[in-house]
Design an enzyme around this catalytic site. Structure first.
Site, PDB file in Angstrom:
ATOM      1  N   GLU A  47       4.708  98.530   8.559  1.00  0.00           N
ATOM      2  CA  GLU A  47       5.831  97.998   9.334  1.00  0.00           C
ATOM      3  C   GLU A  47       5.940  96.509   9.081  1.00  0.00           C
ATOM      4  OE1 GLU A  47       7.594  97.994  13.917  1.00  0.00           O
ATOM      5  OE2 GLU A  47       5.622  98.848  13.474  1.00  0.00           O
ATOM      6  N   GLY A  48       7.174  96.039   8.929  1.00  0.00           N
ATOM      7  CA  GLY A  48       7.416  94.614   8.727  1.00  0.00           C
ATOM      8  C   GLY A  48       8.653  94.183   9.485  1.00  0.00           C
ATOM      9  N   ASP A 165       9.420  86.635  -1.305  1.00  0.00           N
ATOM     10  CA  ASP A 165       8.385  87.114  -0.392  1.00  0.00           C
ATOM     11  C   ASP A 165       7.266  87.797  -1.188  1.00  0.00           C
ATOM     12  OD1 ASP A 165       7.219  87.313   2.110  1.00  0.00           O
ATOM     13  OD2 ASP A 165       8.161  89.232   2.590  1.00  0.00           O
TER      14      ASP A 165
END
Length: 338
Positions: A47-48, A165
């Site tokens: 999860e991010g 990222d």
């Protein structure tokens, strides 16, 4: 009697917009709910900030990774379009492939290849084994694959793509431990006539290039800096920022620079490595990392150059091993020049 004129044939039907763009197959929400057992908690892979990723098994028994984007005041729709538009046109063996999507009502789901060995972050920082399953050669192979994927984004596409990222949790690993760069949710397109784009600073603390954090001016050298941090992370087994360590060791980049200045390079190697690399091999990897994190972005190498450096390092490693095999008692001493 007048000749009857046949009407012209209808124009060929145009494929759906998504298909023309290379977005892959369009799945129904029902299919993906079935694949994930209604998005059950036991199927969560991670999860991010952009959503939750689930493992799914399609009806043909294909394993997939399904990203369920957060529906946050229209942000999910924006993230969906950015990620699909970006990754949908990208094809490279070191980049995760988008297989399809689901867009029903407020539902926004992206379907990717499933990577059997999860991500690099898991193996570097979350293993319970005293000895890491990632050997030095495996780590260098992962770095080289990652560099090739990023070089393609920067140099093989027009307009180029800045990932912004790059981090260990975004480096996925297939069954053969090949690196696949993932998560293009933050990616920015950079047109050839522009050397940078000004944007709201995003990314992950510890990986963000100083000039980008300071000014918001983004270009591909920002990814190079993050990749340099990744090299240090792979060498040392440490996270970029670790507040559980003594103050001088909290910041990985500053700590490693200081260790180099004090000629204590051997001490930066991950203690979980099954076998430490030869000193000369370690030195070359550290030098590559230091070049990538140069405070002056203009002095950093391109990702294409980084690929060549890593390929040369692997070649050097092979030649050194051959020399050792031919002369097993040869000395491996060397002078520090860092």
């Amino acid at each position: 009697m007048a000749t009857r004129v046949k009407p012209p044939p209808p124009p060929p039907s145009r494929p759906p917009e998504a298909s023309r763009r290379g977005w892959g197959r369009r799945y129904t929400r029902r299919e993906l709910e079935e694949a994930t057992n209604r998005f059950a908690a036991e199927n969560v892979l991670g999860e991010g900030g952009y959503g939750v990723v689930y493992k799914g098994i399609l009806r043909d028994n294909t394993a997939v990774a399904i990203k369920n984007l957060h529906n946050n005041r229209g942000q999910a729709e924006k993230d969906f379009k950015v990620e699909v538009a970006t990754i949908g046109r990208v094809r490279h063996k070191n980049l995760v492939s988008l297989l399809g999507y689901c867009s029903e009502g407020a539902c926004r789901l992206l379907v990717y290849e499933y990577m059997e060995n999860s991500n690099l972050d898991k193996w570097l920082h979350h293993g319970d084994d005293e000895i890491s399953p990632l050997t030095w050669d495996m780590r260098m192979h992962i770095l080289l694959g990652t560099a090739r994927g990023l070089a393609y984004l920067h140099e093989g596409l027009e307009p180029k793509i800045v990932h912004r990222d790059v981090k260990s949790s975004n480096i996925l690993l297939d069954r053969h431990w090949n690196a696949r760069v993932s998560d293009f949710g933050l990616a920015k397109l950079l047109c050839s006539e522009r050397s940078y784009v000004t944007t709201r600073v995003m990314g992950t603390f510890g990986y963000v290039a100083p000039e980008y954090a300071r000014t918001g001016m983004l270009n591909e050298r920002s990814d190079v800096y993050s990749f340099g941090v990744l090299i240090m992370e792979i060498i040392s087994g440490r996270t970029p920022v670790d507040y559980t360590r003594p103050a001088p060791e909290v910041n990985l980049v500053e700590w490693l620079k200081r260790m180099v200045a004090e000629r204590r390079v051997e001490e930066v190697v991950d203690p979980r490595l099954p076998e430490t690399p030869p000193p000369k091999v370690l030195k070359r990897a550290v030098l590559a990392a230091l070049r990538c994190v140069d405070p002056d972005g203009g002095q950093r190498p391109t990702m294409g150059h980084v690929v060549h450096m890593l390929e040369d390092d692997l070649k050097f490693r092979d030649e050194l091993q051959l020399a050792r095999d031919l002369s097993p008692h040869a000395s491996d001493s060397y002078e520090y020049e860092l």
